[in-house]
Design an enzyme around this catalytic site. Structure first.
Site, PDB file in Angstrom:
ATOM      1  N   TRP A 476      49.741  39.590  40.708  1.00 18.87           N
ATOM      2  CA  TRP A 476      49.415  41.001  40.999  1.00 18.87           C
ATOM      3  C   TRP A 476      48.621  41.526  39.810  1.00 18.87           C
ATOM      4  CZ3 TRP A 476      52.228  44.591  44.634  1.00 18.87           C
ATOM      5  CH2 TRP A 476      51.848  45.918  44.463  1.00 18.87           C
ATOM      6  N   ASP A 477      47.333  41.705  40.032  1.00 19.02           N
ATOM      7  CA  ASP A 477      46.438  42.049  38.933  1.00 19.02           C
ATOM      8  C   ASP A 477      46.100  43.543  38.949  1.00 19.02           C
ATOM      9  OD1 ASP A 477      44.738  41.661  36.781  1.00 19.02           O
ATOM     10  OD2 ASP A 477      43.606  40.046  37.730  1.00 19.02           O
ATOM     11  N   ASP A 547      43.875  36.981  28.889  1.00 13.69           N
ATOM     12  CA  ASP A 547      42.794  36.154  29.435  1.00 13.69           C
ATOM     13  C   ASP A 547      42.273  35.183  28.384  1.00 13.69           C
ATOM     14  OD1 ASP A 547      42.810  37.072  31.994  1.00 13.69           O
ATOM     15  OD2 ASP A 547      41.267  38.596  31.699  1.00 13.69           O
TER      16      ASP A 547
HETATM   17  C1  GLA Z   1      41.682  39.407  35.491  1.00 17.13           C
HETATM   18  C2  GLA Z   1      42.761  38.384  35.267  1.00 17.13           C
HETATM   19  C3  GLA Z   1      42.171  37.001  35.396  1.00 17.13           C
HETATM   20  C4  GLA Z   1      41.550  36.823  36.752  1.00 17.13           C
HETATM   21  C5  GLA Z   1      40.509  37.915  36.999  1.00 17.13           C
HETATM   22  C6  GLA Z   1      40.003  37.882  38.426  1.00 17.13           C
HETATM   23  O1  GLA Z   1      40.748  39.407  34.470  1.00 17.13           O
HETATM   24  O2  GLA Z   1      43.358  38.566  34.029  1.00 17.13           O
HETATM   25  O3  GLA Z   1      43.152  36.032  35.171  1.00 17.13           O
HETATM   26  O4  GLA Z   1      42.554  36.868  37.738  1.00 17.13           O
HETATM   27  O5  GLA Z   1      41.050  39.199  36.752  1.00 17.13           O
HETATM   28  O6  GLA Z   1      39.079  38.857  38.670  1.00 17.13           O
END
Ligand code: GLA
Length: 733
Positions: A476-477, A547
């Site tokens: 869930w982002d 990330d």
């Molecule tokens: C964010 C997340 C990444 C990836 C991207 C996708 O940056 O942290 O891991 O899921 O979105 O757009």
């Protein structure tokens, strides 16, 4: 655990090694803070509130009431009537007035801990904790404030929150409501906080506490990459093993302020709560507002002890669900492998190869829905793109399941792209200020989840995808922070409620999701680790940490995160090199050893990486299975910090029975012409004898030493050949 001494009018809250004392003062019933520190036998420390010194309490000298207010150590300070330090609560009455003062009314002490309505919070049964509800009021405003304290029996934690009720006839506005405050003597403290940015989350910062106000905060609508809802005041001599620490951490995922104010008398007021910027909550007669919870830890045994209290609390009394105490499946995520450029024909070969190597779950990341092939569209249109996912989602999931793997999927449910069917149909569903073009970030807007119809749409969109196939994991982002705070669903005098209502709605959605899909493994994420906080941990047992998956950058990020949060919560993957966030090349082995300290998984195209890396995966998988129980459940100790010494990093995990231990050592840049490094271990049983083996170099001979020797004399860490090299050392009694 909590006692009331009627004669002295003091409350004493005890945890195994700490005591906290509150006093009721004067016939007006001021609620004062007397003591927080090492456990006391005797509760009679009310003299610490210094009411026998000038300026005396108002009943003895009403001429100096203002001076009294301005130095009395309040448990929950109000503003506007003479305390010029920053208050914890501000109101504005219907008539526009602001002052308030609270007096004691009653109290209740009971076993266990009540739930906080609509909010994440720590929990504990009768026998595990005791709660004090202290009721006070401002009769003039018509406001009742309940201060809730819970003392835990199995860890040195006291939690606090506040509930405010309008007991008057007219409405009033809450313009600030913090959750906790500690008014105490400044003991020449340093201040420790966690700061960061995208790809650099939660780096430890320590500085001298000076006179005046110092704070860290977020009004980005989430806990944020930049500052973290954590604050510790520590004695100058505090280090890993000794020294005093007063720490607060917020069980909340939205705006916050964590503050220390050193006053003219060298007292310090430490406070934490929802950030007052753009906060204004209307309370009609009879309505209540529940604040989120603050977790407080005191120790005189340094950072290892503080960390241990937080870890114990969060593992046992915050994280829920099926995976709470379980090993998580080793996943492979296609984000860094393919970005948006994937389809079934690319995913299945990755899954096939991964399954052969022992990887247990394929996670399909961003780009499977709408017409999304870059980040410029389709958020909100949660319909599978069958041009990419040929044969449909169920087909893909079934194919992955046939390989013996689980399947997981990515969502960004809180967002809406201007280029989406959803936005074209409901432009007013985005958070925005009328007549002002809302600011885009990553070409997207935030959905106004304070509106029930929007939250319901989001829920159904996610749930219907989950119902359509055997999906066992959701990432869930949340990839942008809030701006242009305006809701088309709220009246003018409730616009100041949007930030908090938004967070409550996110919690509501995740509660519904985990109730309907109790077997689902949920991993929260926010542009990496911008919403890695105790609030989200109530819903998901793990959160994507950053990330930045570079093994060396991760040393700092994981050190700062693990200062508070258990290793079992830290999303950590092995990715390809050169690293996509920093361009650095590190050995595949080191990337694996660093990721072992978190949830462990892969984020690369396993069909394309060098053969020698691929060959290492089954060994890494075996290490994960061998050590994950220890990593998830063991006690964590910090031995050396690369961010401090600029040279090497070292941490250790010890099982509860002290029979097993894992030591990770990472040499960042190698040093020519040096001998081995001596490392002192921690937390072992001095009387046990341990076999010490270098797991990733069986050429180094196994040795047996006593715990006493390992902790006092230490072990010698051979200088690895080359940069960015790591040792993984296993000790078994
Ligand atoms: C964010 C997340 C990444 C990836 C991207 C996708 O940056 O942290 O891991 O899921 O979105 O757009």
């Amino acid at each position: 655990m909590i006692t009331y001494n009627e004669k002295q009018r003091t409350f004493k809250l005890d945890t195994p090694n700490t005591s906290y004392v509150i006093g009721i003062v004067d016939e007006e019933g001021f609620i004062g803070h007397a003591y927080y520190g090492r456990r006391l036998e005797d509760a009679d420390v009310s003299y610490l509130m210094r009411t026998d010194e000038p300026p005396f309490v108002p009943s003895r000298n009403n001429r100096e009431r203002c001076s009294f207010y301005d130095c009395f150590p309040f448990e929950y300070p109000t503003g506007g009537v003479g305390d010029y330090r920053e208050s914890c609560i501000s109101i504005r009455t219907k008539g526009g007035h602001t002052g308030a003062m609270l007096s004691y009314v009653s109290h209740e002490i009971f076993d266990g801990k009540p739930k906080l309505e609509g909010l994440p919070a720590t929990f504990g049964d009768e026998g595990e904790c005791t709660t004090l509800r202290l009721v006070c009021e401002d009769a003039i405003v018509g406001m009742r404030v309940e201060l809730l304290y819970t003392a835990f029996n199995d860890t040195d934690v006291i939690t606090r929150s506040v509930r405010v009720t309008n007991t008057g006839k007219e409405h009033f506005y809450l313009t600030k409501v913090y959750s906790a405050c500690l008014d105490m003597d400044n003991q020449d403290f340093d201040m420790v906080t966690l700061h960061g940015s995208w790809a650099r989350e939660r780096c430890i910062q320590r500085k001298t506490l000076g006179f005046g106000i110092q704070n860290v905060s977020s009004f980005r609508g989430e806990s944020s990459h930049q500052d973290h809802p954590f604050l510790a005041l520590v004695s100058k001599n505090a280090n890993q093993e000794s020294g005093e620490i007063y720490a607060m951490n917020f069980v909340y995922s939205g705006n916050f302020r964590a503050q220390a104010e050193v006053s003219q008398f060298d007292y310090v007021r430490m406070s934490m709560g929802i950030h007052p910027e753009n906060f204004c909550w209307k309370l009609e007669s009879g309505e209540s507002f529940q604040s989120p919870e603050v977790v407080m830890v005191y120790t005189d045994k340094g950072f290892d002890a503080m960390t241990s209290s937080f870890h114990r609390l969060y593992r046992k009394h915050l994280i829920r669900g099926e995976y709470k105490d379980r090993k998580r499946p080793i996943l492979i995520n296609n984000w860094e492998a393919t970005y948006f450029n994937f389809d079934t024909d690319k995913l299945l070969p990755i899954a096939r190869e991964a399954s052969k190597l022992g990887i247990e779950m394929l996670v399909m990341d961003d780009g499977w829905f709408g017409k999304r092939s870059s980040d410029d569209c389709s958020l909100g249109d949660w319909k599978v793109n069958e041009d990419k996912i040929k044969g449909g989602l169920k087909h893909l999931v079934d194919e992955v399941n046939k390989l013996g793997m689980k399947f997981g999927i990515w969502f960004e449910p809180e967002m809406i792209s201007p280029d989406s069917d959803l936005y074209r149909a409901h432009p007013d569903w985005a958070i925005a200020i009328p007549n002002r073009t809302a600011t885009q970030s990553r070409q997207q807007y935030v959905l106004d989840l304070s509106r029930n119809e929007v939250a319901d749409y989001v829920y159904e969109a996610v749930a219907s995808v989950l119902r359509s196939a055997n999906i066992e994991y959701v990432k869930w982002d949340m990839n942008r922070q809030l701006s242009d705070i305006g809701s088309f669903g709220l009246p003018a005098d409730r616009q100041g409620e949007l930030y908090h209502r938004y967070v409550l709605a996110v919690y509501g959605l995740q509660e519904r999701l985990t109730s309907e899909f109790p077997h689902l493994l949920l991993e929260n994420c926010s542009g990496g680790g911008a919403r890695f906080d105790a609030g989200m941990l109530y819903y998901s047992p793990q959160i994507w940490c950053s990330d930045d998956t570079d093994a060396i950058e991760r040393l700092k990020i994981q050190e700062g995160t693990a200062l508070i949060y258990p290793l079992s919560t830290m999303g950590a993957h092995i990715s390809d090199c050169p690293n996509h966030a920093i361009g650095r090349n590190t050995p595949f082995e080191t990337r694996g050893i660093v990721a072992l300290a978190g949830t462990f998984g892969y984020e690369l195209d396993v069909t394309k990486i060098p053969q020698e890396d691929r060959e290492m995966i089954p060994q890494q998988v075996a290490m994960y299975h061998k050590f994950n129980d220890l990593v998830r459940e063991g006690d964590y100790y910090r031995i050396a910090s690369y961010s401090q010494n600029k040279s090497f990093d070292c941490w250790q995990i010890v099982s509860g029975d002290k029979a097993k231990s894992l030591v990770t050592f990472v040499q960042v840049l190698n040093r020519p012409n040096f001998k081995s490094r001596r490392i002192l271990l921690k937390g072992l049983d001095p009387d046990k004898r341990y076999t010490v083996s270098f797991e990733n170099n069986k050429d180094i001979e196994e040795k047996v030493y006593s715990g006493d020797t390992l902790m006092k004399a230490g072990i010698l860490m051979p200088n690895p050949w080359g940069d960015f090299k790591a040792w993984l050392i296993y000790l078994e009694a």
